[in-house]
Design a protein around this motif. Structure first.
Motif, PDB file in Angstrom:
ATOM      1  N   GLN A 205     -15.646  -3.324 -11.971  1.00 50.11           N
ATOM      2  CA  GLN A 205     -14.630  -3.889 -12.856  1.00 50.11           C
ATOM      3  C   GLN A 205     -14.886  -3.381 -14.270  1.00 50.11           C
ATOM      4  OE1 GLN A 205     -14.950  -8.223 -11.003  1.00 50.11           O
ATOM      5  NE2 GLN A 205     -13.428  -8.193 -12.645  1.00 50.11           N
ATOM      6  N   ILE A 206     -13.819  -3.166 -15.012  1.00 50.49           N
ATOM      7  CA  ILE A 206     -13.958  -2.678 -16.390  1.00 50.49           C
ATOM      8  C   ILE A 206     -13.241  -3.653 -17.311  1.00 50.49           C
ATOM      9  CG2 ILE A 206     -13.542  -0.768 -17.975  1.00 50.49           C
ATOM     10  CD1 ILE A 206     -13.615   1.120 -15.585  1.00 50.49           C
ATOM     11  N   ASN A 207     -14.015  -4.289 -18.148  1.00 55.17           N
ATOM     12  CA  ASN A 207     -13.507  -5.378 -18.981  1.00 55.17           C
ATOM     13  C   ASN A 207     -12.355  -4.955 -19.882  1.00 55.17           C
ATOM     14  OD1 ASN A 207     -13.577  -8.071 -19.964  1.00 55.17           O
ATOM     15  ND2 ASN A 207     -14.760  -7.411 -21.739  1.00 55.17           N
ATOM     16  N   SER A 208     -12.430  -3.747 -20.422  1.00 57.42           N
ATOM     17  CA  SER A 208     -11.409  -3.318 -21.386  1.00 57.42           C
ATOM     18  C   SER A 208     -10.016  -3.287 -20.761  1.00 57.42           C
ATOM     19  CB  SER A 208     -11.757  -1.942 -21.962  1.00 57.42           C
ATOM     20  OG  SER A 208     -11.912  -0.989 -20.932  1.00 57.42           O
ATOM     21  N   PHE A 209      -9.921  -2.855 -19.515  1.00 56.51           N
ATOM     22  CA  PHE A 209      -8.620  -2.824 -18.838  1.00 56.51           C
ATOM     23  C   PHE A 209      -8.081  -4.243 -18.662  1.00 56.51           C
ATOM     24  CE2 PHE A 209     -10.033   1.420 -17.813  1.00 56.51           C
ATOM     25  CZ  PHE A 209      -8.869   2.160 -17.662  1.00 56.51           C
ATOM     26  N   GLU A 210      -8.945  -5.141 -18.215  1.00 54.66           N
ATOM     27  CA  GLU A 210      -8.513  -6.515 -17.962  1.00 54.66           C
ATOM     28  C   GLU A 210      -8.130  -7.222 -19.259  1.00 54.66           C
ATOM     29  OE1 GLU A 210     -11.287  -8.618 -15.500  1.00 54.66           O
ATOM     30  OE2 GLU A 210     -11.527  -6.933 -14.123  1.00 54.66           O
ATOM     31  N   VAL A 211      -8.904  -6.995 -20.301  1.00 53.11           N
ATOM     32  CA  VAL A 211      -8.604  -7.619 -21.593  1.00 53.11           C
ATOM     33  C   VAL A 211      -7.290  -7.093 -22.149  1.00 53.11           C
ATOM     34  CG1 VAL A 211      -9.332  -7.751 -24.016  1.00 53.11           C
ATOM     35  CG2 VAL A 211     -10.985  -8.167 -22.195  1.00 53.11           C
ATOM     36  N   LEU A 212      -7.048  -5.799 -21.985  1.00 58.38           N
ATOM     37  CA  LEU A 212      -5.810  -5.223 -22.515  1.00 58.38           C
ATOM     38  C   LEU A 212      -4.590  -5.771 -21.773  1.00 58.38           C
ATOM     39  CD1 LEU A 212      -4.879  -3.374 -24.741  1.00 58.38           C
ATOM     40  CD2 LEU A 212      -5.078  -1.425 -23.180  1.00 58.38           C
ATOM     41  N   VAL A 213      -4.710  -5.964 -20.464  1.00 59.72           N
ATOM     42  CA  VAL A 213      -3.624  -6.606 -19.715  1.00 59.72           C
ATOM     43  C   VAL A 213      -3.359  -7.993 -20.294  1.00 59.72           C
ATOM     44  CG1 VAL A 213      -2.964  -7.641 -17.503  1.00 59.72           C
ATOM     45  CG2 VAL A 213      -3.974  -5.351 -17.551  1.00 59.72           C
ATOM     46  N   TYR A 214      -4.426  -8.744 -20.504  1.00 61.93           N
ATOM     47  CA  TYR A 214      -4.296 -10.101 -21.061  1.00 61.93           C
ATOM     48  C   TYR A 214      -3.625 -10.082 -22.434  1.00 61.93           C
ATOM     49  CZ  TYR A 214      -5.793 -14.106 -23.846  1.00 61.93           C
ATOM     50  OH  TYR A 214      -5.814 -15.171 -24.708  1.00 61.93           O
ATOM     51  N   LEU A 215      -4.031  -9.132 -23.281  1.00 61.94           N
ATOM     52  CA  LEU A 215      -3.479  -9.066 -24.635  1.00 61.94           C
ATOM     53  C   LEU A 215      -1.999  -8.686 -24.616  1.00 61.94           C
ATOM     54  CD1 LEU A 215      -6.472  -7.343 -26.466  1.00 61.94           C
ATOM     55  CD2 LEU A 215      -5.745  -9.723 -26.700  1.00 61.94           C
ATOM     56  N   TYR A 216      -1.631  -7.761 -23.721  1.00 66.19           N
ATOM     57  CA  TYR A 216      -0.213  -7.409 -23.591  1.00 66.19           C
ATOM     58  C   TYR A 216       0.592  -8.623 -23.133  1.00 66.19           C
ATOM     59  CZ  TYR A 216      -1.102  -2.357 -24.053  1.00 66.19           C
ATOM     60  OH  TYR A 216      -1.431  -1.108 -24.520  1.00 66.19           O
ATOM     61  N   GLU A 217       0.055  -9.330 -22.154  1.00 66.70           N
ATOM     62  CA  GLU A 217       0.746 -10.526 -21.662  1.00 66.70           C
ATOM     63  C   GLU A 217       0.866 -11.563 -22.778  1.00 66.70           C
ATOM     64  OE1 GLU A 217       0.171 -14.173 -18.452  1.00 66.70           O
ATOM     65  OE2 GLU A 217      -1.248 -12.493 -18.443  1.00 66.70           O
ATOM     66  N   ARG A 218      -0.193 -11.738 -23.517  1.00 66.41           N
ATOM     67  CA  ARG A 218      -0.220 -12.721 -24.613  1.00 66.41           C
ATOM     68  C   ARG A 218       0.836 -12.412 -25.672  1.00 66.41           C
ATOM     69  NH1 ARG A 218      -2.963 -13.353 -29.549  1.00 66.41           N
ATOM     70  NH2 ARG A 218      -3.590 -15.511 -29.986  1.00 66.41           N
ATOM     71  N   LYS A 219       1.080 -11.118 -25.903  1.00 66.79           N
ATOM     72  CA  LYS A 219       2.061 -10.700 -26.910  1.00 66.79           C
ATOM     73  C   LYS A 219       3.481 -10.616 -26.344  1.00 66.79           C
ATOM     74  CE  LYS A 219       0.694  -7.315 -29.685  1.00 66.79           C
ATOM     75  NZ  LYS A 219       0.082  -6.023 -30.122  1.00 66.79           N
ATOM     76  N   GLY A 220       3.618 -10.915 -25.053  1.00 65.25           N
ATOM     77  CA  GLY A 220       4.937 -10.838 -24.434  1.00 65.25           C
ATOM     78  C   GLY A 220       5.341  -9.427 -24.054  1.00 65.25           C
ATOM     79  N   LEU A 221       4.382  -8.509 -24.040  1.00 64.65           N
ATOM     80  CA  LEU A 221       4.660  -7.118 -23.658  1.00 64.65           C
ATOM     81  C   LEU A 221       4.453  -6.976 -22.146  1.00 64.65           C
ATOM     82  CD1 LEU A 221       2.782  -5.363 -26.619  1.00 64.65           C
ATOM     83  CD2 LEU A 221       5.234  -5.814 -26.418  1.00 64.65           C
ATOM     84  N   PHE A 222       5.344  -7.611 -21.403  1.00 63.32           N
ATOM     85  CA  PHE A 222       5.150  -7.729 -19.960  1.00 63.32           C
ATOM     86  C   PHE A 222       5.228  -6.381 -19.242  1.00 63.32           C
ATOM     87  CE2 PHE A 222       7.140 -11.986 -21.026  1.00 63.32           C
ATOM     88  CZ  PHE A 222       5.924 -12.630 -21.124  1.00 63.32           C
ATOM     89  N   GLU A 223       6.137  -5.516 -19.679  1.00 63.48           N
ATOM     90  CA  GLU A 223       6.253  -4.205 -19.033  1.00 63.48           C
ATOM     91  C   GLU A 223       4.988  -3.378 -19.245  1.00 63.48           C
ATOM     92  OE1 GLU A 223       8.538  -3.254 -16.948  1.00 63.48           O
ATOM     93  OE2 GLU A 223       9.494  -5.210 -17.185  1.00 63.48           O
ATOM     94  N   ASP A 224       4.428  -3.463 -20.451  1.00 66.83           N
ATOM     95  CA  ASP A 224       3.174  -2.746 -20.726  1.00 66.83           C
ATOM     96  C   ASP A 224       2.046  -3.289 -19.850  1.00 66.83           C
ATOM     97  OD1 ASP A 224       4.370  -1.165 -22.636  1.00 66.83           O
ATOM     98  OD2 ASP A 224       3.771  -2.424 -24.319  1.00 66.83           O
ATOM     99  N   ALA A 225       2.020  -4.608 -19.696  1.00 72.48           N
ATOM    100  CA  ALA A 225       0.991  -5.228 -18.856  1.00 72.48           C
ATOM    101  C   ALA A 225       1.129  -4.771 -17.410  1.00 72.48           C
ATOM    102  CB  ALA A 225       1.092  -6.749 -18.944  1.00 72.48           C
ATOM    103  N   LEU A 226       2.368  -4.739 -16.912  1.00 73.33           N
ATOM    104  CA  LEU A 226       2.604  -4.332 -15.523  1.00 73.33           C
ATOM    105  C   LEU A 226       2.252  -2.863 -15.305  1.00 73.33           C
ATOM    106  CD1 LEU A 226       5.973  -6.199 -14.848  1.00 73.33           C
ATOM    107  CD2 LEU A 226       3.709  -6.773 -13.936  1.00 73.33           C
ATOM    108  N   GLU A 227       2.568  -2.029 -16.285  1.00 72.62           N
ATOM    109  CA  GLU A 227       2.222  -0.611 -16.184  1.00 72.62           C
ATOM    110  C   GLU A 227       0.708  -0.414 -16.139  1.00 72.62           C
ATOM    111  OE1 GLU A 227       3.758   2.437 -15.878  1.00 72.62           O
ATOM    112  OE2 GLU A 227       5.452   1.190 -15.266  1.00 72.62           O
ATOM    113  N   LEU A 228       0.005  -1.198 -16.931  1.00 70.89           N
ATOM    114  CA  LEU A 228      -1.452  -1.072 -16.961  1.00 70.89           C
ATOM    115  C   LEU A 228      -2.066  -1.570 -15.654  1.00 70.89           C
ATOM    116  CD1 LEU A 228      -3.939  -0.211 -18.487  1.00 70.89           C
ATOM    117  CD2 LEU A 228      -3.953  -2.420 -19.660  1.00 70.89           C
ATOM    118  N   ILE A 229      -1.521  -2.639 -15.104  1.00 68.35           N
ATOM    119  CA  ILE A 229      -2.007  -3.131 -13.808  1.00 68.35           C
ATOM    120  C   ILE A 229      -1.800  -2.066 -12.733  1.00 68.35           C
ATOM    121  CG2 ILE A 229      -1.601  -4.818 -11.971  1.00 68.35           C
ATOM    122  CD1 ILE A 229      -0.909  -6.842 -14.207  1.00 68.35           C
TER     123      ILE A 229
END
Length: 204
Positions: free
Chosen positions: A153-177
């Motif tokens: 597991q790589i923390n930076s990827f998971e944190v970035l997904v969380y931050l995108y979700e937190r900011k309402g950048l759902f498409e960015d979060a989904l792309e990163l997932i």
């Protein structure tokens, strides 16, 4: 005057010499010189696996497996454990200024990210997480080799997904997932996060 003479003629050995860090150390403000030496000394006391004594900081003929980055990063970790966040922050960034490998940079960025998570500094969390995610292609193979042939597991990827979700950048979060999955990086929370994001999108 005596101090100047002492500085000129004192032995410049120890781990500072082994890592060619004397010029760096002597360029620091006295405050930071004291911090570096203090956390080296503290590490000799608290870490039983640390192979040095306090005197080896600046004297003696020292052999080391550390690099400039990993040495400064290890002192930063010691400061972090002591909850001296200011010094830990400074040491991590000083470590990143040194030459080194992408894998070493990843390790330091990972620790920095943990520090910013403790401080709840979301802006810095995003900055560091993005930097590590962008660096991934350069450290991926070494990370895999050091982890028994598979990626952890790589923390930076998971944190970035969380931050995108937190900011309402759902498409960015989904792309990163999607990218995490394609890269073969374990992400145990994937289904839970996908459902949560889907629910948020549907509620808009």
């Amino acid at each position: 005057m005596l101090n100047r003479v002492f500085r000129i003629f004192r032995e410049k050995g120890g781990i500072l010499k082994a890592l060619d860090l004397w010029d760096w150390y002597e360029s620091l403000e006295p405050k930071w010189q004291k911090k570096v030496k203090y956390y080296f000394s503290l590490k000799t006391i608290k870490n039983l696996n640390f192979p040095y004594k306090a005197k080896h900081f600046d004297s003696g003929d020292v052999q080391t497996a550390y690099t400039k980055r990993t040495f400064l990063g290890s002192l930063a970790q010691t400061a972090l454990l002591e909850r001296d966040f200011e010094t830990a922050h400074w040491l991590y960034w000083e470590a990143l200024k040194q030459e080194g490998t992408p894998y070493e940079e990843h390790l330091i960025l990972n620790d920095l990210l943990l520090l910013y998570q403790k401080l709840k500094d979301f802006e810095k969390m995003e900055e560091v997480a993005k930097r590590d995610v962008e660096l991934f292609p350069e450290y991926a193979e070494e990370l895999k080799e050091r982890n028994g042939g598979k990626l952890p597991q790589i923390n930076s990827f998971e944190v970035l997904v969380y931050l995108y979700e937190r900011k309402g950048l759902f498409e960015d979060a989904l792309e990163l997932i999607k990218r995490i999955k394609e890269l073969g990086i374990p992400y145990p929370q994937e289904e839970e996060v996908l459902k949560r994001i889907s629910d948020k999108i549907n509620s808009l």
